[in-house]
Write a protein that holds these residues in place. Structure first.
Motif, PDB file in Angstrom:
ATOM      1  N   ARG A  27       0.855  -1.187   0.000  1.00 27.51           N
ATOM      2  CA  ARG A  27       0.000   0.000   0.000  1.00 27.51           C
ATOM      3  C   ARG A  27       0.890   1.236   0.000  1.00 27.51           C
ATOM      4  NH1 ARG A  27      -2.857   3.820   2.618  1.00 27.51           N
ATOM      5  NH2 ARG A  27      -5.053   3.961   2.055  1.00 27.51           N
ATOM      6  N   CYS A  28       0.798   2.014  -1.063  1.00 24.87           N
ATOM      7  CA  CYS A  28       1.618   3.216  -1.160  1.00 24.87           C
ATOM      8  C   CYS A  28       1.114   4.264  -0.162  1.00 24.87           C
ATOM      9  CB  CYS A  28       1.558   3.783  -2.575  1.00 24.87           C
ATOM     10  SG  CYS A  28       2.547   5.286  -2.764  1.00 24.87           S
ATOM     11  N   PRO A  29       2.000   4.851   0.638  1.00 24.11           N
ATOM     12  CA  PRO A  29       1.565   5.847   1.622  1.00 24.11           C
ATOM     13  C   PRO A  29       1.132   7.166   0.985  1.00 24.11           C
ATOM     14  CG  PRO A  29       3.954   5.654   1.627  1.00 24.11           C
ATOM     15  CD  PRO A  29       3.439   4.585   0.705  1.00 24.11           C
ATOM     16  N   HIS A  30       1.414   7.372  -0.298  1.00 22.56           N
ATOM     17  CA  HIS A  30       0.995   8.611  -0.952  1.00 22.56           C
ATOM     18  C   HIS A  30      -0.488   8.577  -1.284  1.00 22.56           C
ATOM     19  CE1 HIS A  30       0.751  11.239  -4.727  1.00 22.56           C
ATOM     20  NE2 HIS A  30       0.751  12.039  -3.675  1.00 22.56           N
ATOM     21  N   GLY A  31      -0.918   7.566  -2.059  1.00 21.89           N
ATOM     22  CA  GLY A  31      -2.317   7.542  -2.476  1.00 21.89           C
ATOM     23  C   GLY A  31      -2.994   6.190  -2.358  1.00 21.89           C
ATOM     24  N   GLY A  32      -2.287   5.210  -1.793  1.00 23.22           N
ATOM     25  CA  GLY A  32      -2.921   3.919  -1.542  1.00 23.22           C
ATOM     26  C   GLY A  32      -2.780   2.887  -2.647  1.00 23.22           C
ATOM     27  N   ALA A  33      -1.971   3.142  -3.663  1.00 23.44           N
ATOM     28  CA  ALA A  33      -1.810   2.172  -4.756  1.00 23.44           C
ATOM     29  C   ALA A  33      -1.194   0.870  -4.249  1.00 23.44           C
ATOM     30  CB  ALA A  33      -0.899   2.768  -5.831  1.00 23.44           C
ATOM     31  N   ALA A  34      -1.445  -0.187  -5.016  1.00 25.72           N
ATOM     32  CA  ALA A  34      -0.794  -1.481  -4.744  1.00 25.72           C
ATOM     33  C   ALA A  34       0.658  -1.362  -5.205  1.00 25.72           C
ATOM     34  CB  ALA A  34      -1.529  -2.600  -5.463  1.00 25.72           C
ATOM     35  N   ARG A  67       9.370   1.730  -7.596  1.00 22.85           N
ATOM     36  CA  ARG A  67       8.634   2.898  -8.106  1.00 22.85           C
ATOM     37  C   ARG A  67       7.144   2.583  -8.105  1.00 22.85           C
ATOM     38  NH1 ARG A  67      10.572   3.805 -13.537  1.00 22.85           N
ATOM     39  NH2 ARG A  67      12.384   4.659 -12.492  1.00 22.85           N
ATOM     40  N   CYS A  68       6.369   3.441  -7.457  1.00 29.38           N
ATOM     41  CA  CYS A  68       4.923   3.226  -7.370  1.00 29.38           C
ATOM     42  C   CYS A  68       4.291   3.343  -8.763  1.00 29.38           C
ATOM     43  CB  CYS A  68       4.296   4.249  -6.426  1.00 29.38           C
ATOM     44  SG  CYS A  68       2.512   4.057  -6.271  1.00 29.38           S
ATOM     45  N   PRO A  69       3.371   2.431  -9.110  1.00 33.64           N
ATOM     46  CA  PRO A  69       2.774   2.461 -10.448  1.00 33.64           C
ATOM     47  C   PRO A  69       1.822   3.638 -10.671  1.00 33.64           C
ATOM     48  CG  PRO A  69       1.767   0.744  -9.130  1.00 33.64           C
ATOM     49  CD  PRO A  69       2.906   1.306  -8.323  1.00 33.64           C
ATOM     50  N   TRP A  70       1.372   4.316  -9.635  1.00 34.68           N
ATOM     51  CA  TRP A  70       0.408   5.397  -9.855  1.00 34.68           C
ATOM     52  C   TRP A  70       1.085   6.726 -10.183  1.00 34.68           C
ATOM     53  CZ3 TRP A  70      -4.298   5.170  -6.001  1.00 34.68           C
ATOM     54  CH2 TRP A  70      -5.069   4.043  -6.327  1.00 34.68           C
ATOM     55  N   HIS A  71       1.931   7.238  -9.331  1.00 33.83           N
ATOM     56  CA  HIS A  71       2.520   8.566  -9.547  1.00 33.83           C
ATOM     57  C   HIS A  71       4.036   8.540  -9.604  1.00 33.83           C
ATOM     58  CE1 HIS A  71      -1.323   9.159  -7.242  1.00 33.83           C
ATOM     59  NE2 HIS A  71      -1.595   9.780  -8.375  1.00 33.83           N
ATOM     60  N   GLY A  72       4.603   7.370  -9.547  1.00 34.95           N
ATOM     61  CA  GLY A  72       6.044   7.237  -9.753  1.00 34.95           C
ATOM     62  C   GLY A  72       6.925   7.578  -8.568  1.00 34.95           C
ATOM     63  N   TRP A  73       6.369   7.753  -7.401  1.00 33.54           N
ATOM     64  CA  TRP A  73       7.222   7.999  -6.235  1.00 33.54           C
ATOM     65  C   TRP A  73       8.096   6.764  -6.022  1.00 33.54           C
ATOM     66  CZ3 TRP A  73       5.082  11.013  -1.491  1.00 33.54           C
ATOM     67  CH2 TRP A  73       4.508  12.208  -1.925  1.00 33.54           C
ATOM     68  N   GLU A  74       9.318   7.000  -5.591  1.00 37.77           N
ATOM     69  CA  GLU A  74      10.248   5.889  -5.411  1.00 37.77           C
ATOM     70  C   GLU A  74      10.575   5.696  -3.931  1.00 37.77           C
ATOM     71  OE1 GLU A  74      12.347   6.174  -9.776  1.00 37.77           O
ATOM     72  OE2 GLU A  74      13.305   7.174  -8.078  1.00 37.77           O
TER      73      GLU A  74
HETATM   74  S1  FES Z   1      -0.154   6.423  -4.934  1.00 38.82           S
HETATM   75 FE1  FES Z   1       1.884   5.867  -4.974  1.00 38.82          FE
HETATM   76  S2  FES Z   1       2.913   7.603  -5.678  1.00 38.82           S
HETATM   77 FE2  FES Z   1       0.884   8.193  -5.557  1.00 38.82          FE
END
Ligand code: FES
Length: 137
Positions: free
Chosen positions: A42-49, A77-84
């Motif tokens: 779970r990505c802490p930015h927006g919740g992506a897998a 690298r997160c698949p939604w917004h690319g945060w690493e």
């Molecule tokens: S949800 Fe992962 S970078 Fe935004």
């Protein structure tokens, strides 16, 4: 901290990843060139897998036209917004002070150690004296 067996080591060779559910939480386990990492999916930015993201390195540059990839295989690298995120610590590379993926300790253990388990019952010395069984404690 409790221990959970994820899979046989043969199911997670170098380059492989596996998402498992442990105590109701999805956790991605990665084998990056023999280094094992485990992150909450779970990505802490927006919740992506996040565990479906690309395993990559860190882009470095000393100026325009010069770039190189360092620390290969150490970032996800997160698949939604690319945060690493640093896979070893879960630390964000975009917002290092406030954002972090939860990471877990992961290691290989011999099957024989798992079968025996870490539990030992308390025992007491028992002797037979004359016609009586005697327990010392
Ligand atoms: S949800 Fe992962 S970078 Fe935004």
């Amino acid at each position: 901290m409790s221990r959970h067996v994820v899979c046989p080591a043969a199911e997670l060779p170098p380059g492989a990843r596996k998402v498992v559910v442990v105590d109701g939480r999805e956790i991605g386990v990665f084998n990056v060139e023999g280094r094992l990492h485990a992150l909450l999916n779970r990505c802490p930015h927006g919740g992506a897998a996040i565990c479906s993201g690309v395993v990559t390195g860190l882009s470095q540059s000393s100026g325009p036209g010069d770039y190189r990839l360092e620390r290969r295989g150490e970032f996800l690298r997160c698949p939604w917004h690319g945060w690493e995120f640093d896979m070893a610590t879960g630390q964000s590379w975009c917002d290092p002070r406030r954002t972090k993926v939860r990471s877990f300790e992961v290691k290989l253990e011999a099957g024989s150690d798992l079968v025996m388990g870490p539990y030992v019952a308390e025992r007491y010395p028992v002797t037979v004296e004359d016609a009586y069984v005697v327990v010392d404690f």
